[in-house]
Structures are given as C-alpha cells and as structure tokens.
Design a protein around this motif. Structure first.
Motif, mmCIF file in Angstrom:
data_model
loop_
_atom_site.group_PDB
_atom_site.id
_atom_site.type_symbol
_atom_site.label_atom_id
_atom_site.label_comp_id
_atom_site.label_asym_id
_atom_site.label_seq_id
_atom_site.Cartn_x
_atom_site.Cartn_y
_atom_site.Cartn_z
ATOM 1 N N ALA A 199 0.842 -1.196 0.000
ATOM 2 C CA ALA A 199 0.000 0.000 0.000
ATOM 3 C C ALA A 199 0.879 1.250 0.000
ATOM 4 O O ALA A 199 0.646 2.198 -0.767
ATOM 5 N N ARG A 200 1.889 1.256 0.841
ATOM 6 C CA ARG A 200 2.809 2.393 0.875
ATOM 7 C C ARG A 200 3.594 2.495 -0.428
ATOM 8 O O ARG A 200 3.799 3.595 -0.958
ATOM 9 N N GLN A 201 4.028 1.359 -0.926
ATOM 10 C CA GLN A 201 4.835 1.349 -2.142
ATOM 11 C C GLN A 201 4.064 1.920 -3.329
ATOM 12 O O GLN A 201 4.626 2.618 -4.176
ATOM 13 N N LEU A 202 2.759 1.646 -3.390
ATOM 14 C CA LEU A 202 1.944 2.098 -4.513
ATOM 15 C C LEU A 202 1.352 3.481 -4.292
ATOM 16 O O LEU A 202 0.593 3.968 -5.127
ATOM 17 N N GLY A 203 1.695 4.098 -3.176
ATOM 18 C CA GLY A 203 1.314 5.484 -2.957
ATOM 19 C C GLY A 203 -0.043 5.705 -2.345
ATOM 20 O O GLY A 203 -0.574 6.831 -2.392
ATOM 21 N N ALA A 204 -0.660 4.679 -1.738
ATOM 22 C CA ALA A 204 -1.944 4.876 -1.066
ATOM 23 C C ALA A 204 -1.773 5.866 0.083
ATOM 24 O O ALA A 204 -0.709 5.968 0.693
ATOM 25 N N ASP A 205 -2.829 6.588 0.390
ATOM 26 C CA ASP A 205 -2.768 7.584 1.460
ATOM 27 C C ASP A 205 -2.741 6.939 2.834
ATOM 28 O O ASP A 205 -2.243 7.547 3.795
ATOM 29 N N ALA A 206 -3.283 5.735 2.952
ATOM 30 C CA ALA A 206 -3.286 5.028 4.232
ATOM 31 C C ALA A 206 -3.539 3.553 3.972
ATOM 32 O O ALA A 206 -3.960 3.148 2.881
ATOM 33 N N TRP A 207 -3.273 2.751 4.995
ATOM 34 C CA TRP A 207 -3.511 1.309 4.944
ATOM 35 C C TRP A 207 -4.106 0.882 6.272
ATOM 36 O O TRP A 207 -3.803 1.464 7.318
ATOM 37 N N ALA A 208 -4.987 -0.117 6.232
ATOM 38 C CA ALA A 208 -5.552 -0.662 7.458
ATOM 39 C C ALA A 208 -5.571 -2.176 7.372
ATOM 40 O O ALA A 208 -5.965 -2.731 6.338
ATOM 41 N N PRO A 209 -5.171 -2.864 8.446
ATOM 42 C CA PRO A 209 -5.143 -4.328 8.422
ATOM 43 C C PRO A 209 -6.509 -4.968 8.591
ATOM 44 O O PRO A 209 -6.684 -6.148 8.282
ATOM 45 N N ASP A 210 -7.485 -4.211 9.112
ATOM 46 C CA ASP A 210 -8.816 -4.783 9.330
ATOM 47 C C ASP A 210 -9.838 -3.655 9.401
ATOM 48 O O ASP A 210 -9.497 -2.464 9.310
ATOM 49 N N ALA A 211 -11.099 -4.038 9.581
ATOM 50 C CA ALA A 211 -12.178 -3.059 9.538
ATOM 51 C C ALA A 211 -12.116 -2.056 10.690
ATOM 52 O O ALA A 211 -12.382 -0.861 10.513
ATOM 53 N N ARG A 212 -11.771 -2.525 11.892
ATOM 54 C CA ARG A 212 -11.691 -1.592 13.027
ATOM 55 C C ARG A 212 -10.598 -0.547 12.797
ATOM 56 O O ARG A 212 -10.773 0.637 13.101
ATOM 57 N N ALA A 213 -9.467 -0.998 12.265
ATOM 58 C CA ALA A 213 -8.382 -0.057 11.968
ATOM 59 C C ALA A 213 -8.794 0.901 10.868
ATOM 60 O O ALA A 213 -8.421 2.085 10.887
#
Length: 367
Positions: A199-213
């Motif tokens: 996610a970081r490598q492709l330039g996403a603004d954020a990443w979350a491992p699950d729904a709560r995150a």
C-alpha cells in the motif's frame, strides 16, 4: 434502537457462536447460520463484534480447511455464500448508531479483476454501523467506472480492497486515478502485505489491516490530494524501467505454452494426461507466471517465494509432492534467461521447494 452491550471479555459467548456458525456453514444450513448470529445480536453483541469476532474467524477457518484438503472447493464456495447472505440480513436489522451518513461518505470497492468481495463487504457494513454513508461497489470494478463514480460523488475517501497480489498493478492504477480526482485512498486486503508495505509502495494515502483499523483511520480523516496530479508508474516503482514486468506479463500465453511443451519432454507421465489434467496443469503454470509478474512489479522476492511455498503446501495436502513444481520453474528459468530479476525470483521459488528456510532478499534498494 440502542442495546446495552454485554460483557464478552471471557469470549465464551463468542466462541459458542463461532462453533455454531462453523457447524451451520459446513452443513450448508443457512437458517442455522442466521440463527447463530442473530441470537448474538439479540443478546446485546454489536453487529460489528458479530462480524469481526465471529463471521471473520469462521471464514478464515473455511479457507484454512480448504487449503488442508478437508473441505472441497464447492464446500468453501457454499460456506462463503452463506456468510454473504448472513451479512446482508444483518445489514437490514435495526442500526445501533445515529442516522446514516452522519460520519461522512466513503466508497468501498474491490480492485479491477478482484472477485473476492467478502472482505470489502464486511468493511462496508462496519463503516455503516459506525455512522458512515457507504457506496459499496462490490467485486471486480473497472478502474474507469470507479473513477467516474468518484468524480460524480466526491466521497471523503475510497476504501480499496484486494486479496490477490496479482491484482496489485490494477490497484496501483486505481490509487493514482482516484487521487487525481481528489479522493484519498485507504488500502486494505491481503494483497497489500501483512504490514501494508505494498500500500505504501503504490502510494496509497493510508492502509488498514482490518475493519476496526479502517474506521480509526477514517475517523482521523484523510487530506484530499491535489486534483489533476497524475503520477507515472515509475515515479513509485523506478525498478520497472528494466521492462521485465511488462515483457513477462505480455508473454504470459507463450510462456505457458512453451513451459507446458517442455514438461511433455521432461515428464513422460504427462503424455498420458487427459485434456482436463493438461488444462489444470496449464492453469497452474499460468498462476505461477502471474505471481512472478506481480513480484516483478513490486520487486518483492518474498511474494513469489511465499506463493510457491503455499502452492507446494496445497499440493502436499492433496497427496502430490511439492517437488513436481520444480521442473516448471526450471523451464521458466530457461525461457527467461535474459531477465536477471525474474531469474532471481525463480531461484528463490526453487529454494523454497527444497526447504531452504534462509530469508529471501527484500525489495529492490531503489523502492
């Protein structure tokens, strides 16, 4: 309608529900599956907890049991379909939060070519339970249609889901295109890695491992990108200048054809294969090429090595020695002898089959 939450710290109630749901989905009993989750909600457990602490663990178990050859692919599909219908039924029961949309609007979508919609569906439902208005677009959304929707609706964020690493090139296109129309992207799903590195490598603004995150990230807010700024692929992934990914992806059909022909010469038993067996072998080679291409796209040897190790485990569970993969990898090495990165990844895959546990090298230093 607001329920008084019950104490579930000891997990006993949730564990009983997981056992009941597991029995229901493996017996293909949709009614019993519904009863298992509705009883929890009626007892005061939130829909969010039902989804994330009961449905998700049972679905993970379904996948693990399929991988161990204790469930057939048909049983796995049936269980997943029951979960999808149970989630849909839960979504129509009384909400536990304020009016829909009070927290803002989020678009939830799968990447183009991604058919595993259940993780995204669960995220969408949790967001709705938390007061977001959600446009859930489902599986396999073409990037052009997705961007048109974002342009028309201007949501606060796009939650982009992908389970398969082979879809990461499409995810990259969706991320950059969404940001170009001013919509920030929250990436999630197994494709992006357990730590979100892709996610970081492709330039996403954020990443979350699950729904709560994911909820926590969206509650904090994501700044809108500058509209009209379109990044080129090599801006994020400079290693792609060597063209190895592009050439391997374009030559997939020929690589599969040549590898299949080579196996005929090296494995005499293949000459007696039925048409169905040859078709499955060609599909397996195609998956190997797809994962090799994805590893080249991200320059991540761990991705390819992990896929080969996983495939070997699947074969072993089905009574087929994992070493049957090695001749195919050797033939691909011959086909790609002028592709140094591809050769390195193939060597890592063959090492995994030999049981070599030495760590694979990380991504290319320029990433």
């Amino acid at each position: 309608m607001t329920k008084t939450p019950i104490a579930v710290e000891d997990g006993q109630l949730l564990e009983q529900a997981r056992q009941a749901l597991w029995q229901a989905v493996t017996e293909r009993d949709e009614y019993a599956a519904g009863q298992a989750v509705f009883a929890l909600q009626d007892a005061g457990v939130s829909v969010e907890d039902v989804l994330l602490d009961v449905v998700v663990p049972v679905q993970h178990k379904v996948g693990a049991e399929w991988a161990a050859d204790r469930l057939t692919v048909v049983q796995e599909h049936a269980a997943t379909a029951i979960h999808e219908r149970v989630i849909a039924a839960l979504s129509h029961r009384p909400r536990e939060t304020g009016p829909p949309g009070a927290a803002g609007t989020v678009t939830v979508s799968c990447v183009e070519g991604e058919w595993h919609a259940l993780p995204a569906r669960i995220v969408a439902e949790v967001l709705q339970q938390r007061g977001y208005r959600v446009d859930f677009l489902g599986a396999q959304v073409p990037t052009a249609r997705l961007v048109a929707h974002l342009h028309q609706t201007a949501p606060a964020a796009l939650a982009l889901s992908s389970s398969l690493p082979t879809r990461l090139p499409d995810a990259h296109k969706a991320i950059t295109a969404a940001q170009a129309v001013g919509v920030p992207v929250l990436a999630g799903g197994a494709a992006f890695g357990p730590d979100g590195r892709h996610a970081r490598q492709l330039g996403a603004d954020a990443w979350a491992p699950d729904a709560r995150a994911a909820v926590a990230v969206l509650d904090r807010g994501l700044p809108r990108p500058r509209t009209g700024a379109i990044r080129q692929t090599v801006d994020d992934l400079p290693h792609l200048v060597d063209q190895e990914y592009t050439l391997v992806a374009r030559q997939k059909r020929q690589l599969v054809k040549n590898t299949l022909a080579g196996l005929d010469g090296r494995l005499p038993a293949m000459r007696a294969y039925s048409d169905a067996q040859r078709e499955r072998t060609a599909e397996d080679i195609g998956h190997i090429v797809d994962f090799l291409a994805a590893a080249l796209y991200t320059d991540d040897a761990r991705m390819f090595r992990g896929f080969i190790a996983w495939t070997g485990d699947i074969l072993e569970a089905r009574g087929v020695p994992a070493r049957v993969l090695d001749p195919g990898l050797a033939l691909l090495e011959e086909e790609l002898k002028d592709f140094p990165r591809a050769l390195g990844f193939l060597a890592q895959g063959r090492a995994a089959l030999r049981g070599d546990t030495s760590p694979a090298p990380g991504p290319h230093p320029t990433v």
